[in-house]
Scaffold this motif. Structure first.
Motif, mmCIF file in Angstrom:
data_model
loop_
_atom_site.group_PDB
_atom_site.id
_atom_site.type_symbol
_atom_site.label_atom_id
_atom_site.label_comp_id
_atom_site.label_asym_id
_atom_site.label_seq_id
_atom_site.Cartn_x
_atom_site.Cartn_y
_atom_site.Cartn_z
ATOM 1 N N LEU A 1 0.821 -1.206 0.000
ATOM 2 C CA LEU A 1 0.000 0.000 0.000
ATOM 3 C C LEU A 1 0.859 1.262 0.000
ATOM 4 C CD1 LEU A 1 -2.878 -1.022 2.415
ATOM 5 C CD2 LEU A 1 -3.140 -0.318 0.036
ATOM 6 N N GLY A 2 2.069 1.139 0.555
ATOM 7 C CA GLY A 2 3.039 2.224 0.474
ATOM 8 C C GLY A 2 2.515 3.552 0.994
ATOM 9 N N SER A 3 2.693 4.600 0.199
ATOM 10 C CA SER A 3 2.356 5.949 0.648
ATOM 11 C C SER A 3 0.856 6.175 0.784
ATOM 12 C CB SER A 3 2.944 6.978 -0.319
ATOM 13 O OG SER A 3 2.408 6.813 -1.629
ATOM 14 N N ASP A 4 0.049 5.285 0.216
ATOM 15 C CA ASP A 4 -1.395 5.464 0.340
ATOM 16 C C ASP A 4 -1.838 5.379 1.798
ATOM 17 O OD1 ASP A 4 -3.796 5.693 -1.587
ATOM 18 O OD2 ASP A 4 -4.485 4.208 -0.130
ATOM 19 N N ILE A 5 -1.041 4.730 2.622
ATOM 20 C CA ILE A 5 -1.382 4.560 4.035
ATOM 21 C C ILE A 5 -1.531 5.899 4.745
ATOM 22 C CG2 ILE A 5 -0.414 3.779 6.244
ATOM 23 C CD1 ILE A 5 0.550 1.279 4.777
ATOM 24 N N VAL A 6 -0.730 6.879 4.385
ATOM 25 C CA VAL A 6 -0.761 8.158 5.098
ATOM 26 C C VAL A 6 -1.686 9.180 4.437
ATOM 27 C CG1 VAL A 6 1.518 7.829 6.120
ATOM 28 C CG2 VAL A 6 1.314 8.968 3.892
ATOM 29 N N LYS A 7 -2.405 8.787 3.394
ATOM 30 C CA LYS A 7 -3.361 9.700 2.774
ATOM 31 C C LYS A 7 -4.645 9.751 3.599
ATOM 32 C CE LYS A 7 -1.821 9.048 -2.017
ATOM 33 N NZ LYS A 7 -2.219 8.564 -3.366
#
Length: 426
Positions: free
Chosen positions: A317-323
């Motif tokens: 999921l990478g950077s989508d986690i912090v969106k």
């Protein structure tokens, strides 16, 4: 003569309903009737569901609502953490759970995203890479589930979730509603309720330092050090450096551990031993229980090994986690008739209540003024104060006392109040 005929017709109708129930259900693990299966939601991507039919004293299972449970992580299994540590009919000691949801309603545990728990992928290319994909996978699963269990098409449906599941659930609810509007899915979706949700990572993480200072968990030096790292996380989010923000969040978790020692992020009041290792939804005891008992009972021994938490799900999921997903909650309130609820155990740190309150206060929707004007009220169980609630504009917020991240586990009486508020068990 007419009375006898009517009685006979009624008895026959009840018998037919029972036949329908028995035909759909199987014996799984634990009390009550169950059903479980895989759905290939995309080529090479397989989601697993485990349905627990209600054990309530009813003539038909379909007299009671269907509640979907989504776990957090991302990558923690609903079939393990949710079912056996929090709200299923038995615990990992094999003992009955006094306060379980199945005694009131039908519960559908889904291991999501793909790769979580019993769910699996054929290759790394099939892992979900964003929240939208997770939501669409869940809609595909529900479309298949409702076709194979058509009786549930007419049953009130509610989505409940926790932690990162609280970020997945709103977008899933929105996509399911849209699919229903297009005639692709037949269901009676009524509400989406998220517990200690990771919906606005910036608000959550900026709340850490002041929350811990006020509780006496850190002193002013700790407050300043944690604030500094959290502020850098916030800056990275607002400048769009999301990959670096993920790394900064990991640094922040490590810094907190260094400052406060062996501390439970999920309940600030848990008494812990120096050798304890508290992690969300995982641990050797749960894994052994699932592999040695549940996997065999469900005849899944030839499938991919059950995992309490699949780190690859998180990594992909990478950077989508912090969106953030606040805009999805806004769309639910503005574009659908669904009720939306948030509940938060006030002893949680990892998704601390002050951060949740902050994004709710900033959120704007057409019914917000009704929520703003509403008076926050206490709610009780058997005369005992369990928390506070504020409701208006199709939105509800619950502050739960004596509970951390896992509200059902920490304060089942408060959770029962919230369940009744949205489902009325019927």
């Amino acid at each position: 003569m007419q009375l006898k005929n009517n009685n006979a017709i009624t008895a026959y109708a009840v018998f037919l309903l029972q036949l329908i129930n028995w035909a759909a259900a199987r014996r799984g693990f634990g009390p009550g009737e169950q059903d479980w299966n895989y759905v290939e939601v995309r080529k090479g991507a397989h989601l697993f569901y485990w349905l627990h039919y209600t054990t309530a004293n009813v003539s038909s299972f379909y007299e009671r609502p269907l509640v979907i449970w989504l776990q957090g992580g991302p990558g923690v299994a609903s079939t393990g953490c949710g079912c056996f540590e929090q709200l299923g009919p038995i615990d990992i000691e094999g003992q009955p759970r006094a306060s379980n949801w199945v005694q009131h309603m039908n519960v559908l545990f889904i291991d999501s995203p793909v790769g979580t728990g019993f769910s699996y992928v054929d290759s790394y290319n099939e892992y979900a890479v964003n929240n939208k994909q997770i939501a669409l996978d869940l809609v595909t699963l529900m479309s298949d589930f409702l076709r194979s269990h058509p009786e549930f098409q007419r049953v009130p449906l509610h989505i409940f979730s926790e932690s990162y599941g609280g970020k997945m659930a709103p977008e899933f609810a929105l996509e399911l509603h849209l699919a229903q509007q297009r005639g692709e899915v037949q269901c009676q979706l009524k509400s989406v309720v998220v517990g200690n949700p990771f919906i606005s990572p910036v608000d959550t993480i900026l709340s850490y330092a002041p929350y811990m200072l006020q509780l006496g968990i850190v002193d002013h030096d700790g407050f300043k050090n944690i604030s500094r790292v959290a502020s850098e996380f916030s800056r990275l989010i607002y400048t769009g450096e999301l990959g670096m923000a993920v790394i900064q969040n990991i640094k922040l978790q490590h810094l907190i551990e260094q400052i406060i020692g062996n501390f439970v992020f999920y309940n600030t009041q848990w008494r812990t031993h120096e050798d304890d290792d508290h992690r969300y939804g995982e641990g050797p005891k749960l894994s052994e229980f699932m592999i040695n008992n549940v996997t065999k009972a469900l005849n899944l021994t030839d499938m991919t090994k059950w995992e309490a938490r699949n780190v690859a799900v998180y990594d992909e999921l990478g950077s989508d986690i912090v969106k953030p997903a606040v805009h999805i909650v806004t769309r639910l309130l503005d574009e659908t008739p669904l009720r939306v609820g948030v509940y938060s155990g006030v002893l949680d740190l990892i998704c601390a209540t002050p951060g949740t309150v902050n994004w709710i206060n900033r959120m704007s929707w057409r019914g917000k003024q009704k929520y703003v004007d509403a008076i926050r009220q206490p709610f009780r169980s058997d005369g005992y104060l369990e928390g506070y609630e504020k409701q208006g504009g199709n939105f509800s917020m619950f502050w739960v006392l004596r509970a951390g991240h896992m509200v059902q586990q920490d304060n089942p009486a408060a959770m029962s109040h919230i369940l009744r508020e949205f489902t009325n068990y019927g």
